[in-house]
Motif scaffolding. Structure first.
Motif, mmCIF file in Angstrom:
data_model
loop_
_atom_site.group_PDB
_atom_site.id
_atom_site.type_symbol
_atom_site.label_atom_id
_atom_site.label_comp_id
_atom_site.label_asym_id
_atom_site.label_seq_id
_atom_site.Cartn_x
_atom_site.Cartn_y
_atom_site.Cartn_z
ATOM 1 N N UNK A 520 0.810 -1.121 -0.142
ATOM 2 C CA UNK A 520 0.038 -0.004 0.078
ATOM 3 C C UNK A 520 0.852 1.208 0.026
ATOM 4 N N UNK A 521 0.708 2.097 -0.956
ATOM 5 C CA UNK A 521 1.585 3.514 -0.962
ATOM 6 C C UNK A 521 0.480 4.758 -0.714
ATOM 7 N N UNK A 522 0.806 5.418 0.205
ATOM 8 C CA UNK A 522 0.129 6.398 0.466
ATOM 9 C C UNK A 522 -0.006 7.694 -0.507
ATOM 10 N N UNK A 523 -1.064 8.472 -0.445
ATOM 11 C CA UNK A 523 -1.139 9.471 -1.725
ATOM 12 C C UNK A 523 0.131 10.587 -1.315
ATOM 13 N N UNK A 524 0.478 10.657 -0.116
ATOM 14 C CA UNK A 524 1.863 11.736 0.187
ATOM 15 C C UNK A 524 2.923 11.087 -0.263
ATOM 16 N N UNK A 525 3.317 9.834 -0.351
ATOM 17 C CA UNK A 525 4.282 9.252 -0.783
ATOM 18 C C UNK A 525 4.320 9.012 -2.134
ATOM 19 N N UNK A 526 3.290 8.873 -2.835
ATOM 20 C CA UNK A 526 3.033 9.011 -4.279
ATOM 21 C C UNK A 526 3.500 10.392 -4.759
ATOM 22 N N UNK A 527 3.187 11.303 -4.036
ATOM 23 C CA UNK A 527 3.179 12.803 -4.520
ATOM 24 C C UNK A 527 4.765 13.193 -4.421
ATOM 25 N N UNK A 528 5.339 12.501 -3.397
ATOM 26 C CA UNK A 528 6.821 12.772 -3.171
ATOM 27 C C UNK A 528 7.587 12.097 -4.201
ATOM 28 N N UNK A 529 7.219 10.996 -4.496
ATOM 29 C CA UNK A 529 7.715 10.239 -5.657
ATOM 30 C C UNK A 529 7.676 10.780 -7.010
ATOM 31 N N UNK A 530 6.181 11.397 -7.241
ATOM 32 C CA UNK A 530 6.451 12.091 -8.496
ATOM 33 C C UNK A 530 7.343 13.410 -8.501
ATOM 34 N N UNK A 531 7.314 14.104 -7.351
ATOM 35 C CA UNK A 531 7.958 15.405 -7.400
ATOM 36 C C UNK A 531 9.595 15.097 -7.312
ATOM 37 N N UNK A 532 10.150 14.309 -6.446
ATOM 38 C CA UNK A 532 11.519 14.206 -6.252
ATOM 39 C C UNK A 532 12.264 13.152 -6.815
#
Length: 771
Positions: A520-532
């Motif tokens: 399970x990947x949380x939305x904040x982790x996905x957003x950080x993955x996309x940005x950084x």
């Protein structure tokens, strides 16, 4: 008594040698040789002829010429239309070069005559008879020397002259002839010739035997052909359909059943007739058979039935692609027109956008939505026109071009044909493939597309062509004119988040043997993955990072026997390591001499800080930060505008005489260019020179003129996304770009205030902190 030494011009010979008493024509073209010939004609018409050691040399030096040659008389000289001179020379006697007098404009040499040295009379007489006998045998075997030559030679009574004349008639190398020319002793010269003729006879005898073998082999082939024809006749009488006869009958039946156009069928049946007559062992047989196979494999009338259902097509596009609303709308409009007109003679669609935004998968979705076969041809790196049009059948390994190959693969006349990476085509000495594509993509011409291999016209008018490209600037104008461009600018972070959750993650979970309950990947982790961890307009890099996360999870579940892995914002670094990228953030405080610009890169939008400092000097303007020509010109224009309006902007009018100014754009290792940094540079300059700070939450984009007008820019959507990500609140844009605001996603639009401006005064009013 010492021999007389005479001074004469020298003519170096290439691949030929002249013996004494020999008369022949020579073609003279080299400058030095022509000069030597002209000098000889002015003197006593005598010239020394000596052979070059290397035929390939155009400008031989004295060391490159044999010392022993023949003094000759020029009997006739004729200038030819091509500039060369044809001369008739007659060899007089042997001579040896004693010294090169001059070799500047022409070769002048001093030569000494070499007289023949005679031996015993009866020995010379015996050698003469032996030589004539050998020469007669040689003439019977050789086809290069005529029988009349024997009559000419038989009347010669002088042994030295006889040896020279026979040597001139033999097919010897220049080196071997030179060896004979250098022998003064007549008996030795004749012995050498007897030996050489004997060797030549052996070679000619061997050639004769080989020729007889070839003739026997040809007679055998002809006999086999005659017997095969008899066998065919017998098989025909018995009603048997075996061997090539049966094969050709089957080919004829297939051709008649193939529904080919009448003109193509005539050609195919004619080729079958040729195939029947050509022997099976012939190379021509396989070429004809290959051609017939291609004609039979191509779809001439077969097609799938279109099921254009706009609602169904819309559902498929929405299921397989998130976002891209404008693109989907254009595709649905296109399909609606096709349904109403029941014709595909419309524009060719070209999907333009950065890598990884889903151009190829969109084309595949179009094929699915209209129930058509899908064919993809990659044009990246294609340099040869024959790749599009095919090779002519005269070439070894000839085959049709990629268009015809794609049609064979499709098996229907109306597939969706994807021309992938159409901007990556280039050209070289083998032709321009993009020019060949003009016929393919022109609805007025492609009903009679001509492939060099097939030769007969092929109808491409029912094909739905879709092209993809990353950059339209590399596509030639005429080709671009035949296509309708649909731009895929890239995905927003929110769109990427949805794509990752709904498409990419489920796919990677399945490929790596995981389920939603195990990872399970949380939305904040996905957003950080996309940005950084990614920096791209598409989602390929994002998919790779998700695949990496799945692999790490699989390892943890197996090695640590965990049932579930939950990835959060904090645990992301433990799994993937330190962030790879960083994105620009707005300043924490209002700054003097620093303005925030908006940039559009190949991987989306970002912010760009422009810094200005000034110090005592003489008005020198320094630009750093690896700026391209356009940005440097923008800086010069901003500087000139500020000089012209210094008093109104509350700046010391003599600032350009008192201060040196330095404009810098950070990240100097990264090349930057583009026509949208003009107002940002001007704002930073005004701020630095007037001491007024720039608002930290304001970003701006636009080009400037010398009169302060603000010109429109491109990529507003991507720039707005970059500004939103950086935390900016206000964006100053050119007034002509107001129409582009509607393309910006609503979630971004709500958080940003857009201020359209037409002049730099308005920019400064909104950007600078009030005094």
């Amino acid at each position: 008594m010492p021999k007389e030494i005479i001074q004469v011009p020298l003519l170096p010979l290439r691949g030929i040698l002249v013996f004494p008493t020999m008369v022949l024509h020579l073609d003279v073209g080299r400058d030095k040789s022509v000069a030597a010939l002209e000098k000889a004609m002015m003197d006593d018409q005598t010239i020394f002829l000596a052979a070059q050691k290397k035929v390939s040399l155009d400008e031989p030096e004295p060391n490159d010429i044999y010392k022993i040659g023949t003094l000759a008389k020029v009997n006739q000289m004729l200038k030819l239309p091509n500039g060369t001179i044809r001369v008739l020379v007659e060899g007089l006697y042997r001579g040896e070069i004693q010294r090169f007098v001059d070799s500047e404009e022409e070769f002048i040499v001093e030569i000494e005559e070499m007289e023949d040295i005679h031996g015993e009379t009866h020995v010379e007489e015996a050698l003469m008879r032996s030589l004539l006998s050998q020469f007669e045998q040689y003439l019977k075997l050789s086809r290069k020397v005529t029988q009349e030559s024997l009559a000419t030679v038989s009347d010669i009574e002088e042994p030295g002259r006889l040896a020279d004349i026979i040597a001139s008639h033999l097919s010897l190398k220049v080196k071997e002839k030179q060896d004979i020319l250098e022998i003064q002793a007549v008996t030795e010269r004749m012995k050498k010739l007897v030996q050489l003729i004997s060797n030549e006879q052996k070679v000619l005898d061997l050639e004769k035997k080989i020729g007889q073998r070839v003739k026997t082999s040809m007679e055998k082939t002809q006999k086999e052909y005659y017997l095969r024809e008899q066998l065919k006749a017998i098989q025909k009488e018995l009603g048997e359909k075996e061997g090539k006869t049966g094969e050709t009958e089957q080919l004829r039946e297939k051709i008649k059943e193939s529904n080919m156009p009448e003109n193509v069928m005539k050609v195919a049946l004619k080729e079958v007739g040729r195939y029947e007559k050509v022997p099976q062992s012939s190379a021509e047989s396989s070429i004809i058979r290959n051609y017939l196979d291609w004609l039979l494999a191509l779809p001439w009338t077969e097609k799938t039935k279109d099921t254009i259902d706009i609602k169904y097509a819309e559902d498929i596009l929405n299921t397989e692609h998130y976002g891209l609303d404008k693109v989907k709308e254009r595709i649905l409009e296109y399909l609606a027109v096709q349904k109403l007109t029941n014709s595909l003679k419309g524009p060719i669609l070209c999907l333009v956008g950065p890598p990884g935004v889903g151009k190829t998968s969109l084309a595949r979705s179009i094929a699915t939505s209209v129930n058509r076969k899908f064919v993809r041809v990659s044009l990246g790196g294609v340099r040869d026109e024959a790749e599009i049009r095919g090779h002519r059948r005269t070439y070894v390994g000839a085959m049709p071009g990629r268009i015809i190959q794609g049609m064979k693969k499709a098996e229907t006349t109306n597939p969706v044909f994807l021309l992938d990476e159409i901007d990556k085509m280039s050209n070289d000495f083998r032709g321009d493939p993009s020019a060949a594509m003009l016929e393919v993509l022109d609805p007025e011409q492609n009903s009679n597309f001509s492939d060099h291999f097939i030769e007969e016209p092929y109808d491409l008018s029912k094909v739905l062509f879709v092209a993809t490209a990353n950059n339209v600037n590399t596509i030639p104008g005429p080709l671009l004119d035949r296509m309708e461009l649909i731009s895929l600018s890239g995905y927003t972070e929110i769109e990427k988040l949805h794509i990752a959750k709904d498409h990419l993650l489920p796919k990677q979970l399945k490929e790596n043997g995981l389920t939603k309950s195990k990872l399970q990947i949380r939305d904040d982790a996905l957003l950080k993955l996309i940005r950084m961890y990614t920096r791209e307009a598409g989602v390929r890099g994002l998919e790779r990072q998700l695949a990496k996360l799945c692999r790490k999870t699989a390892k943890i579940i197996i090695s640590e026997e965990k049932k579930r892995v939950i990835v959060t914002d904090k645990s992301l670094e433990e799994l993937l390591g330190k962030p790879i990228f960083r994105f620009g953030l707005m300043e924490k405080e209002d700054q003097v001499g620093a303005a925030t610009g908006l940039a559009y890169t190949t991987v989306g939008g970002d912010i760009l800080t422009i810094e200005v400092s000034h110090y005592p000097g003489k008005g020198k303007l320094t630009l750093t930060g690896k700026l391209g020509e356009v940005m440097q010109e923008s800086a010069q224009a901003a500087f000139s505008y500020i000089r012209s309006r210094a008093e109104e902007l509350q700046i010391d009018p003599d600032f350009y005489e008192k201060y040196d100014i330095h404009i810098h754009v950070p990240e100097g290792a990264t090349p930057k260019d583009g026509p949208s940094a003009g107002i940002t540079m001007a704002t930073a300059l005004v701020s630095a020179l007037s001491g007024r700070a720039v608002k930290r939450d304001v970003g701006m984009t636009g080009e400037i003129t010398l009169r302060g007008k603000v010109l429109p820019i491109g990529g507003l959507k991507e720039k707005s996304l970059g500004a939103h990500r950086a935390g900016l609140k206000t964006i100053i844009i050119p007034i002509d770009n107001q129409k582009d605001i509607e393309n910006i996603p609503e979630s971004v639009h709500e958080d940003l205030t857009f201020i359209p401006v037409g002049h730099l005064d308005e920019v400064l009013k909104h950007a600078l902190v009030e005094e």
